[in-house]
Design an enzyme around this catalytic site. Structure first.
Site, PDB file in Angstrom:
ATOM      1  N   ASP A   8       0.874  -1.173   0.000  1.00  0.00           N
ATOM      2  CA  ASP A   8       0.000   0.000   0.000  1.00  0.00           C
ATOM      3  C   ASP A   8       0.914   1.227   0.000  1.00  0.00           C
ATOM      4  O   ASP A   8       2.134   1.134  -0.175  1.00  0.00           O
ATOM      5  CB  ASP A   8      -1.008  -0.048   1.164  1.00  0.00           C
ATOM      6  CG  ASP A   8      -0.376   0.183   2.537  1.00  0.00           C
ATOM      7  OD1 ASP A   8       0.856   0.380   2.617  1.00  0.00           O
ATOM      8  OD2 ASP A   8      -1.124   0.173   3.532  1.00  0.00           O
ATOM      9  N   HIS A   9       0.332   2.409   0.221  1.00  0.00           N
ATOM     10  CA  HIS A   9       1.113   3.659   0.222  1.00  0.00           C
ATOM     11  C   HIS A   9       2.171   3.671   1.328  1.00  0.00           C
ATOM     12  O   HIS A   9       3.184   4.355   1.196  1.00  0.00           O
ATOM     13  CB  HIS A   9       0.170   4.850   0.390  1.00  0.00           C
ATOM     14  CG  HIS A   9      -0.701   4.745   1.618  1.00  0.00           C
ATOM     15  ND1 HIS A   9      -1.765   3.868   1.684  1.00  0.00           N
ATOM     16  CD2 HIS A   9      -0.634   5.348   2.826  1.00  0.00           C
ATOM     17  CE1 HIS A   9      -2.337   3.956   2.881  1.00  0.00           C
ATOM     18  NE2 HIS A   9      -1.658   4.841   3.588  1.00  0.00           N
ATOM     19  N   CYS A  65       3.184  -3.068   4.055  1.00  0.00           N
ATOM     20  CA  CYS A  65       2.378  -1.885   4.381  1.00  0.00           C
ATOM     21  C   CYS A  65       3.109  -1.153   5.500  1.00  0.00           C
ATOM     22  O   CYS A  65       4.310  -1.356   5.684  1.00  0.00           O
ATOM     23  CB  CYS A  65       0.933  -2.260   4.733  1.00  0.00           C
ATOM     24  SG  CYS A  65       0.698  -3.319   6.172  1.00  0.00           S
ATOM     25  N   THR A  67       2.801  -1.347   8.816  1.00  0.00           N
ATOM     26  CA  THR A  67       3.195  -2.271   9.889  1.00  0.00           C
ATOM     27  C   THR A  67       3.374  -3.712   9.412  1.00  0.00           C
ATOM     28  O   THR A  67       3.952  -4.522  10.121  1.00  0.00           O
ATOM     29  CB  THR A  67       2.096  -2.314  10.970  1.00  0.00           C
ATOM     30  OG1 THR A  67       0.873  -2.750  10.333  1.00  0.00           O
ATOM     31  CG2 THR A  67       1.874  -0.947  11.602  1.00  0.00           C
ATOM     32  N   GLY A  70      -1.853  -5.337   8.636  1.00  0.00           N
ATOM     33  CA  GLY A  70      -3.062  -5.382   7.795  1.00  0.00           C
ATOM     34  C   GLY A  70      -2.883  -6.341   6.635  1.00  0.00           C
ATOM     35  O   GLY A  70      -3.782  -7.149   6.326  1.00  0.00           O
ATOM     36  N   MET A  71      -1.721  -6.273   5.990  1.00  0.00           N
ATOM     37  CA  MET A  71      -1.444  -7.163   4.856  1.00  0.00           C
ATOM     38  C   MET A  71      -1.499  -8.624   5.292  1.00  0.00           C
ATOM     39  O   MET A  71      -2.069  -9.475   4.596  1.00  0.00           O
ATOM     40  CB  MET A  71      -0.069  -6.857   4.261  1.00  0.00           C
ATOM     41  CG  MET A  71       0.011  -5.563   3.474  1.00  0.00           C
ATOM     42  SD  MET A  71      -0.980  -5.644   1.959  1.00  0.00           S
ATOM     43  CE  MET A  71      -0.258  -4.269   1.032  1.00  0.00           C
ATOM     44  N   HIS A  98       9.747 -24.139   9.484  1.00  0.00           N
ATOM     45  CA  HIS A  98       8.705 -24.744  10.317  1.00  0.00           C
ATOM     46  C   HIS A  98       7.284 -24.527   9.794  1.00  0.00           C
ATOM     47  O   HIS A  98       6.439 -25.408   9.973  1.00  0.00           O
ATOM     48  CB  HIS A  98       8.767 -24.182  11.751  1.00  0.00           C
ATOM     49  CG  HIS A  98       9.986 -24.619  12.501  1.00  0.00           C
ATOM     50  ND1 HIS A  98      10.107 -24.491  13.869  1.00  0.00           N
ATOM     51  CD2 HIS A  98      11.152 -25.172  12.083  1.00  0.00           C
ATOM     52  CE1 HIS A  98      11.291 -24.958  14.260  1.00  0.00           C
ATOM     53  NE2 HIS A  98      11.952 -25.370  13.186  1.00  0.00           N
ATOM     54  N   ARG A 132       7.831 -33.382  11.324  1.00  0.00           N
ATOM     55  CA  ARG A 132       6.839 -33.010  12.349  1.00  0.00           C
ATOM     56  C   ARG A 132       6.196 -31.665  12.024  1.00  0.00           C
ATOM     57  O   ARG A 132       5.039 -31.415  12.396  1.00  0.00           O
ATOM     58  CB  ARG A 132       7.473 -32.994  13.742  1.00  0.00           C
ATOM     59  CG  ARG A 132       8.480 -31.886  13.983  1.00  0.00           C
ATOM     60  CD  ARG A 132       9.179 -32.054  15.334  1.00  0.00           C
ATOM     61  NE  ARG A 132       9.959 -30.891  15.725  1.00  0.00           N
ATOM     62  CZ  ARG A 132      11.171 -30.612  15.248  1.00  0.00           C
ATOM     63  NH1 ARG A 132      11.736 -31.400  14.336  1.00  0.00           N
ATOM     64  NH2 ARG A 132      11.830 -29.542  15.662  1.00  0.00           N
ATOM     65  N   HIS A 133       6.921 -30.810  11.317  1.00  0.00           N
ATOM     66  CA  HIS A 133       6.351 -29.506  10.967  1.00  0.00           C
ATOM     67  C   HIS A 133       5.265 -29.655   9.907  1.00  0.00           C
ATOM     68  O   HIS A 133       4.295 -28.895   9.896  1.00  0.00           O
ATOM     69  CB  HIS A 133       7.459 -28.565  10.487  1.00  0.00           C
ATOM     70  CG  HIS A 133       8.536 -28.374  11.506  1.00  0.00           C
ATOM     71  ND1 HIS A 133       8.283 -27.816  12.742  1.00  0.00           N
ATOM     72  CD2 HIS A 133       9.849 -28.724  11.502  1.00  0.00           C
ATOM     73  CE1 HIS A 133       9.401 -27.810  13.454  1.00  0.00           C
ATOM     74  NE2 HIS A 133      10.364 -28.362  12.719  1.00  0.00           N
TER      75      HIS A 133
HETATM   76  C1  RB5 Z   1      -1.961   2.804   6.527  1.00  0.00           C
HETATM   77  O1  RB5 Z   1      -2.037   4.024   7.219  1.00  0.00           O
HETATM   78  C2  RB5 Z   1      -1.650   1.682   7.477  1.00  0.00           C
HETATM   79  O2  RB5 Z   1      -2.759   1.455   8.282  1.00  0.00           O
HETATM   80  C3  RB5 Z   1      -1.276   0.441   6.708  1.00  0.00           C
HETATM   81  O3  RB5 Z   1      -0.161   0.709   5.916  1.00  0.00           O
HETATM   82  C4  RB5 Z   1      -0.918  -0.759   7.544  1.00  0.00           C
HETATM   83  O4  RB5 Z   1       0.014  -0.444   8.528  1.00  0.00           O
HETATM   84  C5  RB5 Z   1      -2.048  -1.523   8.074  1.00  0.00           C
HETATM   85  O5  RB5 Z   1      -1.903  -2.538   8.756  1.00  0.00           O
END
Ligand code: RB5
Length: 149
Positions: A8-9, A65, A67, A70-71, A98, A132-133
């Site tokens: 994303d951005h 993204c 963090t 979200g992805m 694993h 096992r994995h």
């Molecule tokens: C976008 O502001 C932010 O929420 C996104 O990039 C990501 O971190 C979501 O999990």
């Protein structure tokens, strides 16, 4: 090995860095964007990459993204996807050995481009240990199949 990549951005800079790495490693890739000036919604990028991995169009996916959270949440909704959110070298190696993870998620607001490159290189070149994995991964897949059908 063929890889689909998207961000994303919030993940554009690391996506560009990883595309350079894939070119250096001579790994074929499909870049699904984003080509954005403003904000976009991460599920619009995570789900198409996850579907490409799930239906075998590509072998692996890489999602970035802000963090990575979200992805990874969105990608893991697609049946057959094992998306690992990784920000350290130990996890990059062990999630392949694993978990047989088939998508890697990272956050550009969490790590820098150098560590992201090292994580991707390790994740792409480490094999699943099986044994096992495999039993454990199969238990997750069985549960997933039971819920869907
Ligand atoms: C976008 O502001 C932010 O929420 C996104 O990039 C990501 O971190 C979501 O999990």
């Amino acid at each position: 090995m063929k890889v689909a990549i998207a961000s994303d951005h919030g993940g554009i800079n690391i996506r560009k860095e990883i595309i350079s790495l894939l070119e250096e490693m001579k790994i074929e890739y499909v870049d699904l964007g984003c080509e954005c000036d403003g904000a976009v919604d991460y599920p619009d990028y995570a789900i198409p990459v996850a579907e490409m991995v799930a239906n075998g169009e590509v072998d692996r996916g890489i999602l970035i993204c802000g963090t990575g959270i979200g992805m990874s949440i969105a990608a893991n909704k697609v049946q057959g996807i094992r998306c690992a959110l990784v920000h350290d070298m130990f996890s990059a190696k062990v999630t392949r050995e694993h978990n047989n993870s088939n998508i890697l998620a990272m956050g550009e607001r969490v790590i820098g481009p150098g560590l992201a490159r090292s994580i991707v290189e390790t994740w792409l070149t480490t094999s699943f240990e099986g044994g096992r994995h495999e039993t454990r991964v199969n238990k997750v897949s069985s549960y997933e199949a039971k819920v869907i059908y």
